[in-house]
Motif scaffolding. Structure first.
Motif, PDB file in Angstrom:
ATOM      1  N   ASN A   2      60.926  38.718  30.092  1.00 19.67           N
ATOM      2  CA  ASN A   2      60.295  39.378  28.950  1.00 19.67           C
ATOM      3  C   ASN A   2      58.911  39.853  29.382  1.00 19.67           C
ATOM      4  OD1 ASN A   2      59.539  40.202  26.379  1.00 19.67           O
ATOM      5  ND2 ASN A   2      58.828  38.162  25.800  1.00 19.67           N
ATOM      6  N   GLU A   3      58.660  41.161  29.309  1.00 26.69           N
ATOM      7  CA  GLU A   3      57.359  41.672  29.722  1.00 26.69           C
ATOM      8  C   GLU A   3      56.897  42.777  28.790  1.00 26.69           C
ATOM      9  OE1 GLU A   3      57.024  43.853  33.413  1.00 26.69           O
ATOM     10  OE2 GLU A   3      59.139  44.408  33.369  1.00 26.69           O
ATOM     11  N   LEU A   4      55.608  43.101  28.910  1.00 27.40           N
ATOM     12  CA  LEU A   4      55.011  44.191  28.149  1.00 27.40           C
ATOM     13  C   LEU A   4      54.508  45.233  29.132  1.00 27.40           C
ATOM     14  CD1 LEU A   4      54.192  44.899  25.127  1.00 27.40           C
ATOM     15  CD2 LEU A   4      51.875  44.265  25.842  1.00 27.40           C
ATOM     16  N   LEU A   5      54.868  46.496  28.889  1.00 31.90           N
ATOM     17  CA  LEU A   5      54.394  47.608  29.703  1.00 31.90           C
ATOM     18  C   LEU A   5      53.383  48.411  28.897  1.00 31.90           C
ATOM     19  CD1 LEU A   5      57.781  48.896  31.201  1.00 31.90           C
ATOM     20  CD2 LEU A   5      56.234  47.155  32.130  1.00 31.90           C
ATOM     21  N   ILE A   6      52.290  48.797  29.554  1.00 26.23           N
ATOM     22  CA  ILE A   6      51.231  49.564  28.904  1.00 26.23           C
ATOM     23  C   ILE A   6      51.056  50.889  29.637  1.00 26.23           C
ATOM     24  CG2 ILE A   6      48.797  49.640  28.240  1.00 26.23           C
ATOM     25  CD1 ILE A   6      50.085  47.388  26.819  1.00 26.23           C
ATOM     26  N   ARG A  49      55.114  36.355  22.998  1.00 20.97           N
ATOM     27  CA  ARG A  49      54.288  36.349  24.203  1.00 20.97           C
ATOM     28  C   ARG A  49      55.147  36.705  25.418  1.00 20.97           C
ATOM     29  NH1 ARG A  49      49.504  33.397  26.245  1.00 20.97           N
ATOM     30  NH2 ARG A  49      49.696  33.290  28.524  1.00 20.97           N
ATOM     31  N   PRO A  50      54.779  37.757  26.156  1.00 17.39           N
ATOM     32  CA  PRO A  50      55.566  38.126  27.340  1.00 17.39           C
ATOM     33  C   PRO A  50      55.222  37.226  28.527  1.00 17.39           C
ATOM     34  CG  PRO A  50      53.725  39.626  27.083  1.00 17.39           C
ATOM     35  CD  PRO A  50      53.670  38.690  25.908  1.00 17.39           C
ATOM     36  N   GLU A  51      56.091  37.264  29.531  1.00 11.14           N
ATOM     37  CA  GLU A  51      55.805  36.517  30.755  1.00 11.14           C
ATOM     38  C   GLU A  51      54.753  37.218  31.599  1.00 11.14           C
ATOM     39  OE1 GLU A  51      59.461  35.053  32.764  1.00 11.14           O
ATOM     40  OE2 GLU A  51      60.481  35.847  30.981  1.00 11.14           O
ATOM     41  N   ARG A  52      54.682  38.537  31.467  1.00  6.83           N
ATOM     42  CA  ARG A  52      53.659  39.283  32.193  1.00  6.83           C
ATOM     43  C   ARG A  52      53.402  40.605  31.489  1.00  6.83           C
ATOM     44  NH1 ARG A  52      56.710  41.610  37.677  1.00  6.83           N
ATOM     45  NH2 ARG A  52      58.216  42.936  36.588  1.00  6.83           N
ATOM     46  N   VAL A  53      52.264  41.223  31.844  1.00  4.10           N
ATOM     47  CA  VAL A  53      51.887  42.538  31.327  1.00  4.10           C
ATOM     48  C   VAL A  53      51.556  43.421  32.522  1.00  4.10           C
ATOM     49  CG1 VAL A  53      50.252  43.852  29.923  1.00  4.10           C
ATOM     50  CG2 VAL A  53      50.945  41.551  29.206  1.00  4.10           C
ATOM     51  N   ARG A  54      52.123  44.625  32.554  1.00  7.89           N
ATOM     52  CA  ARG A  54      51.777  45.592  33.598  1.00  7.89           C
ATOM     53  C   ARG A  54      51.187  46.834  32.947  1.00  7.89           C
ATOM     54  NH1 ARG A  54      56.637  46.643  37.444  1.00  7.89           N
ATOM     55  NH2 ARG A  54      57.917  46.275  35.585  1.00  7.89           N
ATOM     56  N   VAL A  55      50.092  47.315  33.528  1.00 11.03           N
ATOM     57  CA  VAL A  55      49.304  48.385  32.919  1.00 11.03           C
ATOM     58  C   VAL A  55      49.189  49.560  33.881  1.00 11.03           C
ATOM     59  CG1 VAL A  55      47.073  49.005  31.924  1.00 11.03           C
ATOM     60  CG2 VAL A  55      47.969  46.679  31.632  1.00 11.03           C
ATOM     61  N   ALA A  56      49.509  50.756  33.386  1.00 10.51           N
ATOM     62  CA  ALA A  56      49.252  52.008  34.103  1.00 10.51           C
ATOM     63  C   ALA A  56      48.204  52.764  33.294  1.00 10.51           C
ATOM     64  CB  ALA A  56      50.528  52.831  34.231  1.00 10.51           C
ATOM     65  N   ALA A  57      46.993  52.888  33.835  1.00 11.94           N
ATOM     66  CA  ALA A  57      45.881  53.434  33.057  1.00 11.94           C
ATOM     67  C   ALA A  57      45.241  54.625  33.752  1.00 11.94           C
ATOM     68  CB  ALA A  57      44.825  52.354  32.819  1.00 11.94           C
ATOM     69  N   VAL A  58      45.066  55.715  32.988  1.00 12.83           N
ATOM     70  CA  VAL A  58      44.269  56.854  33.448  1.00 12.83           C
ATOM     71  C   VAL A  58      43.110  57.119  32.489  1.00 12.83           C
ATOM     72  CG1 VAL A  58      46.187  57.939  34.664  1.00 12.83           C
ATOM     73  CG2 VAL A  58      45.756  58.549  32.283  1.00 12.83           C
ATOM     74  N   ALA A  59      43.001  56.317  31.445  1.00 10.47           N
ATOM     75  CA  ALA A  59      41.924  56.475  30.470  1.00 10.47           C
ATOM     76  C   ALA A  59      40.587  56.070  31.085  1.00 10.47           C
ATOM     77  CB  ALA A  59      42.211  55.622  29.237  1.00 10.47           C
TER      78      ALA A  59
END
Length: 245
Positions: A2-6, A49-59
């Motif tokens: 279970n994860e969250l992608l940003i 609650r996810p096991e991990r969060v991965r973020v791709a940011a250009v802001a």
């Protein structure tokens, strides 16, 4: 897992709840709104609650750090990774001279294209216009960056003292008032960018080019083009998921 992608773009923050590599649901927050952090916090609080969060940011980095702080406040100690562009990943190889300066969104969308083993032109239509060509072998040849239609309009309004925006404009062949002229000019310029990118990519492949459009303005842009195109949603999320395979 279970994860969250940003996907943290120049105008919006999109986040997706993922279970075992499948996006269950996705949400978006406009981080130009004054209350965006509270809106984001309320949305995240409704998720497991996810096991991990991965973020791709250009802001902007201030926006990125604010978003990361909100995530860590909701889930203290969460495993959080910021993804950056790479020279090689999966089927993708990059010809870009400075890959670390390549926008991570462009890197991830190119990664998705490389997996198809087809010549692919990826056009992003948002705050910025982008065009990236990935050939059938998975080589990312590089691309273009230009102002998006709203950015074009804002630039004219900021620099031309006697041009004013008093009402919503619409796209016409030849406009009969200032607002329509601004809207039409921005969108026809956007279509011209896309058409020139398509012709340039076609000259470098064997005639089996697929053209992908993504971003907030993709649907409007598709309606202005005569070439066959495919609307792609959540390409950045697709690219993030490919990094694990």
């Amino acid at each position: 897992m279970n994860e969250l992608l940003i996907d943290l773009g120049n105008s919006r923050l999109k986040y997706a709840e993922v279970q075992n590599g499948v996006v269950l649901r996705a949400f978006a927050v406009n981080h130009g709104d004054g209350d965006w952090r509270n809106i984001l916090a309320r949305g995240l609080a409704d998720l497991a609650r996810p096991e991990r969060v991965r973020v791709a940011a250009v802001a902007h980095e201030l926006v990125t750090q604010a978003a990361l702080a909100s995530i860590q406040e909701i889930w203290p100690g969460i495993a959080l990774t910021r993804v950056t562009a790479e020279t090689h990943a999966g089927a993708l190889r990059s010809a870009v001279n400075e890959p670390k300066r390549l926008g991570v969104d462009r890197f991830l969308t190119a990664l998705v294209a490389a997996k198809t083993t087809r010549d692919t032109l990826i056009i992003g239509c948002g705050t910025a216009l982008t065009a990236d060509f990935v050939d059938a072998s998975g080589l990312h040849h590089g691309g273009w960056i230009a102002p998006g239609p709203e950015t074009m309009r804002a630039a004219v309004l900021a620099r031309a003292a006697r041009v004013h925006w008093l009402r919503e404009g619409k796209v016409q062949d030849f406009a009969t008032n200032t607002e329509n002229a601004l809207e039409s000019g921005a969108w026809h310029a956007t279509a011209g960018f896309a058409e020139r990118a398509i012709r340039t990519a076609e000259a470098q492949c064997a005639g089996n080019l697929q053209v992908w459009l993504h971003g907030g303005g993709a649907e409007t842009l598709a309606g202005l083009l005569i070439q066959p195109v495919t609307l792609q949603r959540d390409l950045v999320f697709q690219g993030l998921l490919l990094l694990d395979r």
